[in-house]
Design a protein around this motif. Structure first.
Motif, PDB file in Angstrom:
ATOM      1  N   GLN A 185       0.826  -1.203   0.000  1.00 10.59           N
ATOM      2  CA  GLN A 185       0.000   0.000   0.000  1.00 10.59           C
ATOM      3  C   GLN A 185       0.865   1.260   0.000  1.00 10.59           C
ATOM      4  O   GLN A 185       0.570   2.229  -0.710  1.00 10.59           O
ATOM      5  CB  GLN A 185      -0.920   0.000   1.220  1.00 10.59           C
ATOM      6  N   ILE A 186       1.929   1.233   0.788  1.00  9.96           N
ATOM      7  CA  ILE A 186       2.833   2.387   0.850  1.00  9.96           C
ATOM      8  C   ILE A 186       3.501   2.607  -0.502  1.00  9.96           C
ATOM      9  O   ILE A 186       3.596   3.739  -0.998  1.00  9.96           O
ATOM     10  CB  ILE A 186       3.893   2.184   1.953  1.00  9.96           C
ATOM     11  N   LYS A 187       3.963   1.522  -1.118  1.00  3.87           N
ATOM     12  CA  LYS A 187       4.645   1.638  -2.412  1.00  3.87           C
ATOM     13  C   LYS A 187       3.704   2.164  -3.492  1.00  3.87           C
ATOM     14  O   LYS A 187       4.088   3.029  -4.292  1.00  3.87           O
ATOM     15  CB  LYS A 187       5.218   0.280  -2.819  1.00  3.87           C
ATOM     16  N   LEU A 188       2.484   1.651  -3.516  1.00  6.40           N
ATOM     17  CA  LEU A 188       1.520   2.111  -4.515  1.00  6.40           C
ATOM     18  C   LEU A 188       1.172   3.582  -4.301  1.00  6.40           C
ATOM     19  O   LEU A 188       1.081   4.363  -5.259  1.00  6.40           O
ATOM     20  CB  LEU A 188       0.254   1.254  -4.455  1.00  6.40           C
ATOM     21  N   THR A 189       0.978   3.952  -3.046  1.00  3.39           N
ATOM     22  CA  THR A 189       0.666   5.349  -2.727  1.00  3.39           C
ATOM     23  C   THR A 189       1.803   6.263  -3.146  1.00  3.39           C
ATOM     24  O   THR A 189       1.582   7.318  -3.759  1.00  3.39           O
ATOM     25  CB  THR A 189       0.403   5.505  -1.218  1.00  3.39           C
ATOM     26  N   GLN A 190       3.020   5.848  -2.821  1.00  2.08           N
ATOM     27  CA  GLN A 190       4.182   6.653  -3.187  1.00  2.08           C
ATOM     28  C   GLN A 190       4.309   6.765  -4.702  1.00  2.08           C
ATOM     29  O   GLN A 190       4.626   7.838  -5.228  1.00  2.08           O
ATOM     30  CB  GLN A 190       5.455   6.030  -2.602  1.00  2.08           C
ATOM     31  N   ALA A 191       4.052   5.668  -5.398  1.00  2.00           N
ATOM     32  CA  ALA A 191       4.182   5.668  -6.857  1.00  2.00           C
ATOM     33  C   ALA A 191       3.168   6.612  -7.502  1.00  2.00           C
ATOM     34  O   ALA A 191       3.516   7.410  -8.382  1.00  2.00           O
ATOM     35  CB  ALA A 191       4.013   4.251  -7.398  1.00  2.00           C
ATOM     36  N   VAL A 192       1.917   6.535  -7.056  1.00  2.00           N
ATOM     37  CA  VAL A 192       0.860   7.349  -7.665  1.00  2.00           C
ATOM     38  C   VAL A 192       1.018   8.826  -7.291  1.00  2.00           C
ATOM     39  O   VAL A 192       1.079   9.704  -8.161  1.00  2.00           O
ATOM     40  CB  VAL A 192      -0.532   6.835  -7.242  1.00  2.00           C
TER      41      VAL A 192
END
Length: 251
Positions: free
Chosen positions: A11-18
């Protein structure tokens, strides 16, 4: 194997990516628009962008199983994220502040605002020091042994963040009003007021972040911090981006 969207690290990685993609695009566009006319506000935006890339590295250092990383690397990843949280958000604020300084025609006010910039820089140093004295006492190092290390920052950090975030964002909303009031074009005046008042969004997210630090802790703090950083950098670019858009539309 598909992504496990219930995994906090994913979730953190996806949030950071977007969110990071939006912030990066906004900053690159801003720097392109300002080419040949760079000033300190652009320099701080660029510095925040560089720190965002470092934050990406810290977040994506976590492989599918963080235990595969040595302890020192996991702790280093945490500190990369924690340190860049402060550098990004305060550099973004400095970018907004120097945008105001750049367009302010009053030399005395410009000089006073530079003292405010000094306070913002001091805030970065203060939070670095606070991070060290909260996380590094010999009696409080057990957090480093966790699979995904996360220092428990506690209420003192949250309170300091709330006070400085609200005061600084409120200041960044109030300072441009003196300049905007002098505009003859009422439509443009309203639009600029809306643009500069977007700092309040950062304050709202910072309050949520502080609440998570106090009540929840863990990876949720990192998730909200990533959103706050990316949002701050996006907001810092809005005055330049919006002004360019207004000119392009003949407004």
């Amino acid at each position: 194997m598909g992504l496990n969207l219930h995994d906090p690290l994913v979730q953190i990685k996806l949030t950071q990516a977007v969110c990071g993609f939006v912030a990066i695009c906004m900053t690159v566009s801003r720097l392109y628009i300002r080419r040949g006319r760079y000033w300190w506000d652009d320099a701080w935006a660029f510095f925040a962008l560089l720190n965002l890339f470092v934050q990406f590295a810290g977040i994506f250092m976590h492989v599918e199983n963080p235990a595969q990383l040595p302890k020192t690397s996991r702790v280093a990843a945490y500190y990369l994220i924690a340190v860049t949280f402060y550098t990004i958000i305060w550099s973004a604020r400095l970018s907004i502040l120097f945008t105001i300084i750049r367009i302010d025609p009053d030399p005395r006010m410009r000089q006073r605002l530079k003292w405010v910039a000094g306070f913002f820089i001091f805030a970065i140093i203060f939070f670095f020091c606070q991070l060290m004295w909260v996380c590094e006492p010999p009696s409080k190092t057990a957090w480093k042994d966790a699979k995904s290390p996360q220092c428990e920052l506690g209420s003192q950090v949250a309170i300091c963040q709330i006070v400085t975030d609200v005061l600084s964002d409120l200041l960044l909303m109030i300072l441009p009003l003196r300049l905007i009031r002098g505009l003859q074009n009422k439509g443009l005046r309203r639009r600029l007021m809306v643009i500069f008042s977007t700092s309040i969004v950062t304050s709202v997210v910072s309050l949520v972040h502080a609440a998570y630090i106090i009540a929840v802790g863990g990876t949720k703090v990192v998730l909200i911090a990533a959103i706050e950083d990316c949002l701050s950098l996006t907001v810092a670019n809005l005055p330049v981006m919006a002004t360019s858009l207004f000119k392009a539309l003949g407004m």
